[in-house]
Design a protein around this motif. Structure first.
Motif, PDB file in Angstrom:
ATOM      1  N   ARG A 230      48.571  61.035  53.569  1.00  0.00           N
ATOM      2  CA  ARG A 230      48.921  60.431  54.859  1.00  0.00           C
ATOM      3  C   ARG A 230      50.386  59.980  54.886  1.00  0.00           C
ATOM      4  O   ARG A 230      51.099  60.217  55.851  1.00  0.00           O
ATOM      5  N   GLU A 231      50.810  59.319  53.794  1.00  0.00           N
ATOM      6  CA  GLU A 231      52.193  58.851  53.720  1.00  0.00           C
ATOM      7  C   GLU A 231      53.178  60.028  53.768  1.00  0.00           C
ATOM      8  O   GLU A 231      54.209  59.956  54.420  1.00  0.00           O
TER       9      GLU A 231
ATOM     10  N   HIS B  48      53.178  61.547  57.304  1.00  0.00           N
ATOM     11  CA  HIS B  48      53.844  60.646  58.241  1.00  0.00           C
ATOM     12  C   HIS B  48      55.373  60.662  58.042  1.00  0.00           C
ATOM     13  O   HIS B  48      56.128  60.569  59.006  1.00  0.00           O
TER      14      HIS B  48
END
Length: 111
Positions: free
Chosen positions: A105-106, A109
Motif C-alpha cells: 500500500r505504501e 501510494h
C-alpha cells in the motif's frame, strides 16, 4: 589387626615423617568474617538455584561427558542460543501478510 599394626608389620623400618616448623594447625579458628561461596569470583556470572527436570539434567550431563566440558557450561550455552534467537526475532520480526500488505500500500501510494 589394626591399620597401624599392618603398616608397621609391612614396613618394619619405617618411621613417622618429621616436619620442622610445620605445626600450622591452630587449636581454634575464627570464621566470624568468613563469606560463603567461591574463593575466586567469576566476573559476569551469578550463582543461582534452579529446578530442572531430571531428564533434562541427564541429557546435558551425558552430552557434557562426551564433549569433555561441564554440563552447567552446556546449559548456559543452550540458554544463550535461545536468548540470541529471541533477540533476533525482536530485531527482525517475521514478515506477515498484514506487514506485506502495508508495504505494498505504501509503495503504491508513493508512486
Amino acid at each position: 589387626m589394626l591399620r597401624a599394626e599392618t603398616e608397621s608389620a609391612s614396613f618394619p623400618r619405617a618411621k613417622p615423617a618429621k616436619m620442622k616448623g610445620m605445626n600450622t594447625m591452630r587449636s581454634e579458628y575464627d570464621f566470624g568474617k568468613a563469606k560463603r561461596g567461591p574463593v575466586i569470583q567469576s566476573p559476569g556470572k551469578t550463582r543461582i538455584t534452579i529446578m530442572l527436570d531430571d531428564d533434562v539434567i541427564e541429557h546435558f550431563r551425558q552430552q557434557a561427558e562426551i564433549q569433555g566440558i561441564g554440563y552447567q557450561t552446556m546449559i548456559n550455552a543452550a540458554l544463550r542460543r535461545a536468548v540470541a534467537v529471541k533477540r533476533q526475532e525482536q530485531d527482525d520480526p517475521p514478515l506477515t501478510i498484514a506487514t506485506l500488505r502495508q508495504v505494498i500500500r505504501e509503495e503504491l501510494h508513493a508512486s
